[in-house]
Design a protein around this motif. Sequence first.
Motif, short mmCIF file in Angstrom:
data_model
loop_
_atom_site.label_atom_id
_atom_site.label_comp_id
_atom_site.label_asym_id
_atom_site.label_seq_id
_atom_site.Cartn_x
_atom_site.Cartn_y
_atom_site.Cartn_z
N CYS A 27 -6.83 -11.52 19.18
CA CYS A 27 -5.50 -10.95 18.68
C CYS A 27 -5.43 -9.42 18.74
N PHE A 51 6.85 -7.82 12.78
CA PHE A 51 5.90 -9.01 12.89
C PHE A 51 5.63 -9.89 11.73
N SER A 78 4.63 -16.52 17.77
CA SER A 78 3.90 -16.76 16.68
C SER A 78 3.04 -17.84 16.61
#
Length: 263
Positions: A27, A51, A78
């Motif tokens: 990530c 976000f 997402s």
Amino acid sequence: MSIQSHIEWTDATWNPVRGCTKISPGCKHCYAETFAERFRGVKGHPYEQGFDLRLVPSKLQEPLRWKAPKMIFVNSMSDLYHEGVPDAYIESVVDVMIEANWHTYQVLTKRSGRLRQLLNGRLRFAGDQGHIWWGVSVENKQHGLSRIDDLRASPARVRFLSIEPLLEDLGTIDLSGIDWVIVGGESGYAARPMQKHWVTSIQRQCAQNRIPFFFKQWGGRQKSKTGRLLDGRTYDEMPTQQPTTPLSFSEPPEAVTQNRMSD
Ligand code: SF4
């Protein structure tokens, strides 16, 4: 997010959830976060809240309005299985996928424990659907390999791996029960490099196990320059389309996506 996608292995993206939080090294340079945060505070923009995780019920019905069959990446911005998304909402997303069954859906998560739990429980009915492909992201051994085990333990007709960004040599991988493997390097200014032998090791294991292999990109600072050739060829293999049983279509049968397995 939109009906068009620039992602090499899909046609369209659909985002009934927006935003996420980081969970593992893959990530670190999340493209969705970078994109969303550019619009934080921009009044009226879909990513006005950056976000931050939020449900977008107004997007739920979108695939029902897309009449031509598409390969749809679910929640490109997402993670459907994020802990902040209620079970009932995930079920609503799955209900739409089952109703709009002329599309093929690719559902990808890093929250593999929740995927496993729900596909063995509340969402058990969805695992039989051949037009819904369930996948996990794998970036390294420590975080990624246990996700493959969770996926294998999830009842599903089509299971896939998105090995991107590939951050190290994964060694020998247990690919039993896996129907498709995508591999890609990280792209962008601070991209972490990917070595060729990490990729060829996975490609070789896929060939040995007759698993379709899709090489997405080398990545790097300028991914358009590094391209996506591996040993002089592209790898665009896709899973064999699995018919959903019982066969019942909301659209004429000819609308069902074609077999795109190559080689
Ligand atoms: S799980 Fe996916 S969407 Fe969420 S922060 Fe990580 S890379 Fe981004």
